[in-house]
Design an enzyme around this catalytic site. Structure first.
Site, mmCIF file in Angstrom:
data_model
loop_
_atom_site.group_PDB
_atom_site.id
_atom_site.type_symbol
_atom_site.label_atom_id
_atom_site.label_comp_id
_atom_site.label_asym_id
_atom_site.label_seq_id
_atom_site.Cartn_x
_atom_site.Cartn_y
_atom_site.Cartn_z
ATOM 1 N N LYS A 1 -30.874 -13.443 65.974
ATOM 2 C CA LYS A 1 -30.096 -13.246 64.750
ATOM 3 C C LYS A 1 -29.315 -11.940 64.880
ATOM 4 O O LYS A 1 -29.873 -10.852 64.842
ATOM 5 C CB LYS A 1 -30.974 -13.191 63.499
ATOM 6 C CG LYS A 1 -30.127 -13.372 62.218
ATOM 7 C CD LYS A 1 -30.718 -12.712 61.002
ATOM 8 C CE LYS A 1 -30.375 -11.258 60.872
ATOM 9 N NZ LYS A 1 -28.920 -10.989 60.642
ATOM 10 N N GLY B 1 -33.744 -1.656 64.288
ATOM 11 C CA GLY B 1 -33.093 -1.383 63.018
ATOM 12 C C GLY B 1 -33.812 -0.279 62.275
ATOM 13 O O GLY B 1 -34.574 0.496 62.857
ATOM 14 N N GLY C 1 -38.314 -2.621 59.418
ATOM 15 C CA GLY C 1 -39.328 -2.792 60.454
ATOM 16 C C GLY C 1 -40.724 -2.938 59.871
ATOM 17 O O GLY C 1 -41.528 -3.761 60.338
ATOM 18 N N GLU D 1 -38.222 -1.202 67.401
ATOM 19 C CA GLU D 1 -37.461 -0.014 67.800
ATOM 20 C C GLU D 1 -36.688 0.406 66.564
ATOM 21 O O GLU D 1 -35.677 -0.195 66.220
ATOM 22 C CB GLU D 1 -36.550 -0.327 68.990
ATOM 23 C CG GLU D 1 -36.001 0.912 69.667
ATOM 24 C CD GLU D 1 -34.645 1.341 69.123
ATOM 25 O OE1 GLU D 1 -34.622 2.291 68.301
ATOM 26 O OE2 GLU D 1 -33.640 0.736 69.508
ATOM 27 N N CYS E 1 -29.064 4.962 67.920
ATOM 28 C CA CYS E 1 -30.437 5.326 67.555
ATOM 29 C C CYS E 1 -30.858 6.634 68.207
ATOM 30 O O CYS E 1 -31.538 7.459 67.593
ATOM 31 C CB CYS E 1 -31.400 4.212 67.967
ATOM 32 S SG CYS E 1 -31.126 2.647 67.121
ATOM 33 N N GLN F 1 -22.024 2.331 55.407
ATOM 34 C CA GLN F 1 -22.187 3.561 56.188
ATOM 35 C C GLN F 1 -21.146 4.601 55.797
ATOM 36 O O GLN F 1 -21.425 5.793 55.719
ATOM 37 C CB GLN F 1 -22.071 3.246 57.680
ATOM 38 C CG GLN F 1 -23.271 2.555 58.271
ATOM 39 C CD GLN F 1 -24.544 3.364 58.123
ATOM 40 O OE1 GLN F 1 -25.505 2.932 57.485
ATOM 41 N NE2 GLN F 1 -24.569 4.553 58.693
ATOM 42 N N GLU G 1 -32.363 9.921 58.800
ATOM 43 C CA GLU G 1 -31.632 9.504 59.992
ATOM 44 C C GLU G 1 -30.166 9.364 59.593
ATOM 45 O O GLU G 1 -29.775 8.399 58.951
ATOM 46 C CB GLU G 1 -32.139 8.173 60.539
ATOM 47 C CG GLU G 1 -31.371 7.771 61.788
ATOM 48 C CD GLU G 1 -31.689 6.378 62.297
ATOM 49 O OE1 GLU G 1 -31.507 6.145 63.496
ATOM 50 O OE2 GLU G 1 -32.123 5.540 61.488
#
Length: 479
Positions: free
Chosen positions: A172, A225, A230, A247, A281, A328, A383
């Site tokens: 996906k 993501g 997660g 991750e 990331c 974003q 982040e």
């Protein structure tokens, strides 16, 4: 406009006769394609196709599977310019970065092609009980949910070890960047991947993604993501006893010691932060500089950042493209707007959303440097996925490591020094899944990659990842 279609059972299926979503160019906001908004039924069809194809794919030799990868890697290289233009248009990154990512995808396929012959079990001598040995068996249907920042490369990371091990797969993609993934899936089919071995379902995380995780026939989920999603995937997968690799987010610190090569460290900070518009990331997201060299380092960094040209990724001289999506863009604008009024630092470069004639309403934001950042700032806690770099001065390496480890994340970190004792100290004490020395950002498929703390668990890449896609069967034989 012709609608893209989902790859189900290796063939185009579904259409935009039903509900769809738009894929837009983040540099211009123009419509590129409409893609089906996958339903629970679409996911069920994809899983069923993968399940039907599993026995045939698992029965052929790993070397035969590897040759499909080898041919596909060659086809991707032949079409690299066409694919790079597509990737740039849907993701926003400059063409040079898109080419680099597609080269990385090909390299991943070739790496796992080379590992095909290493899939084997062990002989275990057991005195008085005859012979004992193990064989490795694929899990069955595996799946991945991938992000929009590096869609081609991360697709390669997910599918290659799973498929070479004999599993079948449902992918996906992110809703804003599905076009390159669909095209790469078609190329793999053209290279000889049998129908149903790799299936791509486009759609939202809430419906298509969650349906995939819940499916009882999916035996492993790999997700890249943000941490909240997660955690949700981990909870859902636990009820079905599925294997999971996560991750997740990162807030990578970069430590510049007073003996570092400042020219190299400046170049590393610029590339490490502003590559892919800061949407990586493992990007440098927190910069800790020894106070004895901070003034010179920051001056050189500011000069370098101000030379970066922001623009449409299709333009040859663009150094940094737009942010990928409106969400974003709004997040970065809001974050920067509050920096000085909240006492979270001083903007010394960038800080604005520039306007580009002829480029429509693209999601452009200037590469931004913030100095004098206090330890409790949002810039250091969250982040920050965008072109914003907070700078903190520290007295020594002890203080730098202490500050670096305060984050809830632990994906990557780097230390820049010529001193072997400092290198040893950094490598031993920095709490991260990958630590670079005098470099940052690059991740090769040959080495394990993943994080600690809220950056997730499990590893991508390297030879050990194959065990994540294989079951060990023990056989004890007495004649």
């Amino acid at each position: 406009m012709v609608a893209m279609k989902m790859q189900i059972n290796g063939k185009a299926a579904g259409s935009c006769g039903g509900e769809c979503f738009d894929v837009r160019n983040p540099a211009t906001c123009e419509l590129l394609e409409q893609v089906p908004r996958g339903t629970e039924e679409d996911v069920a069809l994809a899983v069923e196709a993968a399940l039907s194809a599993f026995e045939g794919w698992a029965s052929i030799s790993p070397q035969q599977r590897g040759m499909v990868f080898y041919r596909a890697a060659g086809l991707v290289r032949q079409r690299k310019e066409e694919l790079a233009a597509l990737l740039t248009q849907e993701q926003g990154k400059p063409l040079a970065e898109a080419r680099n990512e597609l080269e990385g995808f090909s390299h991943v396929l070739e790496y796992y092609c080379g590992l095909a012959g290493s899939l084997r079990g062990d002989f275990i001598p057991v005195t008085g009980n005859g012979y004992s040995f193990t064989v490795k068996k694929p899990l069955g249907v595996c799946a991945a949910i991938i992000p929009w920042n590096m869609p081609a490369l991360i697709m390669g990371w997910k599918i290659a070890p799973a498929l070479i091990s004999g599993n079948t797969f449902v992918l996906k993609p992110a809703s804003s960047t599905p076009l390159t993934n669909l095209t790469l899936a078609s190329i793999l089919n053209e290279a000889g991947l049998p129908a149903g071995v790799l299936n791509v379902v486009t759609g939202s995380g809430e419906i298509a993604g969650e349906s995939l995780v819940r499916s009882p026939d999916v035996r492993k989920i790999s997700f890249t993501g943000e941490s909240g999603t997660g955690k949700r995937i981990s909870e859902l997968a636990a009820s079905g006893m599925k294997r999971v690799t996560l991750e997740l987010g990162g807030s990578d610190p970069m430590i510049v010691c007073d003996d570092a090569n400042l020219e190299s460290a400046v170049a590393g900070a610029i590339r490490g932060r502003f590559y892919n518009c800061g949407q990586t990331c493992t990007a440098v997201k927190r910069l800790y500089v020894f106070e004895s060299v901070a003034r010179e380092f920051i001056r050189k960094l500011e000069e370098g950042v101000k030379r970066l040209k922001v623009g449409n990724g299709l333009d040859k001289d663009t150094d940094m493209g737009p942010l990928n999506n409106h969400s974003q863009f709004e997040y970065i604008k809001e974050l920067v707007a509050g920096i000085e009024e909240k006492g979270e630092g001083r903007i010394i470069a960038g800080g604005k959303a520039p306007s580009f004639k002829g480029m429509g309403k693209g999601y452009f934001f200037e590469p931004t440097l913030v100095s004098d950042v206090p330890g409790d700032s949002r810039l250091l806690k969250e982040e920050v996925f965008g072109p914003l770099l907070p700078i903190v001065t520290v007295r020594n390496l002890d203080e730098a490591i202490e500050e670096a480890n305060r984050s809830i994340y632990g994906l990557g970190a780097s230390i820049w020094t010529k001193d072997l004792d400092r290198i040893r100290m950094g490598c031993e004490q920095l709490n991260a899944g990958i630590i670079w020395v005098n470099q940052h950002l690059k991740v090769a498929p040959e080495v394990p990659f993943g994080g600690v703390k809220e950056s997730g668990f499990g590893r991508e890449n390297g030879p050990d990842i194959l065990s994540e896609y294989l079951e060990t069967r023990t056989i004890m034989l007495k004649t």
